[in-house]
Design a protein around this motif. Structure first.
Motif, PDB file in Angstrom:
ATOM      1  N   ASN A   1     -40.171  48.381  -8.688  1.00 48.51           N
ATOM      2  CA  ASN A   1     -39.770  49.689  -8.174  1.00 48.51           C
ATOM      3  C   ASN A   1     -40.008  50.787  -9.195  1.00 48.51           C
ATOM      4  O   ASN A   1     -40.194  50.530 -10.386  1.00 48.51           O
ATOM      5  CB  ASN A   1     -38.293  49.652  -7.747  1.00 48.51           C
TER       6      ASN A   1
ATOM      7  N   GLN B   1     -34.306  59.923  -2.546  1.00 46.04           N
ATOM      8  CA  GLN B   1     -35.714  60.327  -2.501  1.00 46.04           C
ATOM      9  C   GLN B   1     -36.426  60.047  -3.829  1.00 46.04           C
ATOM     10  O   GLN B   1     -37.656  59.996  -3.891  1.00 46.04           O
ATOM     11  CB  GLN B   1     -35.849  61.806  -2.151  1.00 46.04           C
TER      12      GLN B   1
ATOM     13  N   TYR C   1     -39.432  48.659  -2.130  1.00 44.65           N
ATOM     14  CA  TYR C   1     -39.559  47.912  -0.878  1.00 44.65           C
ATOM     15  C   TYR C   1     -38.304  47.067  -0.720  1.00 44.65           C
ATOM     16  O   TYR C   1     -38.046  46.178  -1.538  1.00 44.65           O
ATOM     17  CB  TYR C   1     -40.808  47.039  -0.922  1.00 44.65           C
ATOM     18  N   GLY C   2     -37.528  47.356   0.298  1.00 44.81           N
ATOM     19  CA  GLY C   2     -36.265  46.659   0.477  1.00 44.81           C
ATOM     20  C   GLY C   2     -36.396  45.420   1.350  1.00 44.81           C
ATOM     21  O   GLY C   2     -37.262  45.331   2.224  1.00 44.81           O
TER      22      GLY C   2
ATOM     23  N   GLY D   1     -28.185  43.328   7.846  1.00 44.78           N
ATOM     24  CA  GLY D   1     -28.686  44.579   7.294  1.00 44.78           C
ATOM     25  C   GLY D   1     -28.329  44.794   5.848  1.00 44.78           C
ATOM     26  O   GLY D   1     -28.508  45.887   5.318  1.00 44.78           O
TER      27      GLY D   1
ATOM     28  N   GLY E   1     -36.760  45.605   4.725  1.00 44.12           N
ATOM     29  CA  GLY E   1     -35.876  46.756   4.698  1.00 44.12           C
ATOM     30  C   GLY E   1     -36.699  48.036   4.641  1.00 44.12           C
ATOM     31  O   GLY E   1     -37.866  48.060   5.036  1.00 44.12           O
ATOM     32  N   GLU E   2     -36.095  49.092   4.146  1.00 44.64           N
ATOM     33  CA  GLU E   2     -36.796  50.364   4.036  1.00 44.64           C
ATOM     34  C   GLU E   2     -37.841  50.295   2.923  1.00 44.64           C
ATOM     35  O   GLU E   2     -37.581  49.773   1.842  1.00 44.64           O
ATOM     36  CB  GLU E   2     -35.794  51.486   3.748  1.00 44.64           C
ATOM     37  N   ASP E   3     -39.021  50.837   3.212  1.00 39.98           N
ATOM     38  CA  ASP E   3     -40.096  50.854   2.228  1.00 39.98           C
ATOM     39  C   ASP E   3     -40.376  52.303   1.831  1.00 39.98           C
ATOM     40  O   ASP E   3     -40.927  53.085   2.602  1.00 39.98           O
ATOM     41  CB  ASP E   3     -41.364  50.228   2.822  1.00 39.98           C
ATOM     42  N   THR E   4     -39.939  52.697   0.636  1.00 38.42           N
ATOM     43  CA  THR E   4     -40.104  54.080   0.171  1.00 38.42           C
ATOM     44  C   THR E   4     -41.160  54.198  -0.917  1.00 38.42           C
ATOM     45  O   THR E   4     -41.263  55.220  -1.592  1.00 38.42           O
ATOM     46  CB  THR E   4     -38.765  54.626  -0.354  1.00 38.42           C
TER      47      THR E   4
END
Length: 435
Positions: free
Chosen positions: A317, A346, A351-352, A358, A370-373
Motif C-alpha cells: 500500500n 483519500q 487493495y482491500g 464485510g 474489498g475497496e480498491d483505492t
C-alpha cells in the motif's frame, strides 16, 4: 599428472585408464543431472556480474527459506519448508505456492526446499531460462495455471538470442569457443554449445542454449507468476497481469524491470523491495495557493507504470502525509495524526480484502475483494486540501510505500523493521510567503 616411475608400465597404463574413466564418468553424471537441479552457482563461473545481480534480487530470495513475509504465510497455510511431503492445509494438495516461489522444487514435486541448492535458490537461472512457451494463465476449462504450470518447459536453456553460429559453420570458422568473448585473449569455453567444458578448475555440464526471443524478451516470461493469483475462495490476490492488460501498454515487463546497461540486462529485476524502482514509479508534485484564510493545496500523483501502484501482493500500500509547518519548523497542521487510513481515506492507496461480514480479512481466508483505492495504470490523481493559513511557512507532501497493511505490521511483529517500516518514495514542498 605426475607419473610414479616406480609403477610397472602396465599398471601405470591401467591407472591412467581408470583415471580417464573416472573423469568421463563424472562428466556423464553431471550431464545426467536434470536441468532443474542445476544450481545458479554453475552459471556464476562465467556470468559473474549477472549472478551478483540475481543473488541480490527477490527472485533469489523467493522461497519460504529466504523471504520472511512469504515464509510467514507459507508456514501458516502449508507448514515447514524443510520437510518432505507437506500439503496445503486447506486443500490437502501439493502446495501451489511452490509453482512460483520454488519452481525447480515444484518440477520435482518435492517440498523439502533445503534438499539441494537449486530448490533453495527459488527463481534461479534455470527456472526462467527453461520456460519454452507460455500457454496462458487459464487452461481449457478456465482454471488458473500457476507459475511453471503455465508453461511448456524445456530440458535445454532458452535465451533471448541463443548462439546463432550457422554462418560461421558454413564458412568453416575456427572459433572453437562459440564467440563467447570479443577478443581471443579472454575467450572462454562455452557449455551453451552442447558440450561440457572445464573452466577455472570446474567441470561445467553441457547446457545447450536455444534462441527463444518470443518467450524471453516479452511479458510472456513473467505472466505465469505475475498475472493473477487467487486464494482458495477464488478471490483475486496478486493481479498484475490483469492490470497490465487493462492499462493497454505494449511495453514488455523487461523494459522497466530488466533495463539493459553496459550490454547486459539487469538481473536485479527490481520491484516492490527496490527503492530506486519505487522512487521512479510516480510523478509527485504539490501546488499551494493562499486564498483568504486558507491555503488551497493540490497534491498531484501520476502513476508512470503500466499496472496498478502498488501492485503484486495485496497487502502492499501507499499513503500520503501532508504537513504544514511554521517558520520555526513546528507542525501547525497535518492531514492525519499517524496513518491516514481512517482519518483521511483519500490519502490511502490499497487493495482491500474482506470476509462475508464485510470485515477486513487476510489473503488466505478472504471471501470477497474489498475497496480498491490504488492508482490504476497511468492514472493521474489529484487530492485537494484547504489548510488554515495562520502561521504556515511551508507545506510538505510525502508519499510512503509499505510492504504490509498496518494491521499486518502489528501482527507480524517478528519481522525486521526494513520490511515493516514505510519507505519514503517521493517528496514535494512549497514555501508560503508571509507578511
Amino acid at each position: 599428472m605426475k607419473v610414479n616411475r616406480r609403477l610397472p608400465l602396465i599398471e601405470w597404463a591401467f591407472a591412467g585408464v581408470l583415471g580417464l574413466a573416472a573423469i568421463w564418468s563424472t562428466a556423464i553424471a553431471q550431464e545426467a543431472v536434470p536441468i532443474q537441479q542445476i544450481s545458479s552457482e554453475v552459471c556464476e563461473t562465467c556470468h559473474q556480474e549477472i549472478y551478483k545481480q540475481w543473488k541480490g534480487s527477490m527472485h533469489a530470495q523467493s522461497t519460504a527459506l529466504s523471504d520472511p513475509i512469504h515464509a510467514t504465510f507459507y508456514k501458516k497455510v502449508v507448514g515447514d519448508p524443510t520437510q518432505e511431503g507437506v500439503l496445503h492445509k486447506a486443500s490437502g494438495k501439493f502446495p501451489v505456492c511452490l509453482q512460483c516461489h520454488a519452481p525447480n522444487a515444484a518440477r520435482d514435486k518435492t517440498t523439502k526446499l533445503d534438499a539441494m541448492p537449486a530448490y533453495a535458490e527459488g527463481v534461479n537461472c534455470v527456472a526462467c531460462h527453461t520456460l519454452q512457451h507460455y500457454k496462458g494463465i487459464e487452461d481449457e476449462k478456465g482454471k488458473i495455471r500457476y507459475g511453471v504450470s503455465a508453461y511448456e518447459l524445456a530440458d535445454t536453456l532458452q535465451g533471448p538470442m541463443g548462439f546463432p553460429r550457422g554462418l560461421q559453420k558454413l564458412k568453416a570458422s575456427d572459433d572453437l569457443f562459440g564467440g563467447a568473448a570479443e577478443s581471443s585473449d579472454d575467450q572462454k569455453p562455452n557449455p551453451h554449445l552442447g558440450e561440457s567444458v572445464e573452466m577455472d578448475g570446474k567441470s561445467i555440464p553441457a547446457l545447450t542454449m536455444e534462441a527463444n526471443p518470443i518467450q524471453l524478451r516479452t511479458s510472456d516470461a513473467c505472466m505465469g507468476c505475475h498475472d493473477q493469483r487467487d486464494n482458495p475462495q477464488g478471490v483475486p490476490l496478486c493481479q498484475t497481469g490483469n492490470e497490465f492488460i487493462k492499462g493497454g501498454s505494449k511495453v514488455a515487463c523487461q523494459t522497466c524491470h530488466m533495463p539493459v546497461a553496459a550490454g547486459y540486462a539487469d538481473h536485479t529485476m527490481g520491484g516492490g523491495h527496490h527503492d530506486a524502482m519505487l522512487k521512479r514509479s510516480v510523478v509527485f508534485d504539490l501546488q499551494s495557493e493562499p486564498v483568504g484564510e486558507s491555503i488551497k493545496t493540490l497534491v498531484h500523483i501520476r502513476n508512470l507504470q503500466p499496472h496498478a501502484m502498488p501492485t503484486g501482493a495485496p497487502f502492499r500500500n501507499l499513503y500520503l502525509k501532508l504537513t504544514a509547518y511554521d517558520s520555526s519548523g513546528e507542525v501547525v497542521w497535518e492531514n492525519a495524526d499517524g496513518h491516514p487510513a481512517k482519518s483521511d481515506p483519500q490519502a490511502y492507496f490499497a487493495y482491500g480484502l474482506i470476509d462475508d461480514k464485510g470485515l477486513p480479512a487476510p489473503p488466505p481466508t478472504a471471501t470477497k475483494p474489498g475497496e480498491d483505492t490504488r492508482l490504476e495504470a497511468h492514472e493521474i490523481r489529484e487530492l485537494s486540501y484547504e489548510i488554515p493559513a495562520k502561521d504556515v511557512a511551508l507545506i510538505r507532501a510525502e508519499l510512503y510505500y509499505n510492504l504490509l497493511w498496518p494491521s499486518l505490521v502489528k501482527k507480524f511483529d517478528h519481522l525486521s523493521q526494513d520490511l515493516t517500516d514505510p519507505v519514503l518514495i517521493a517528496v514535494a514542498e512549497r514555501e508560503i510567503a508571509t507578511d
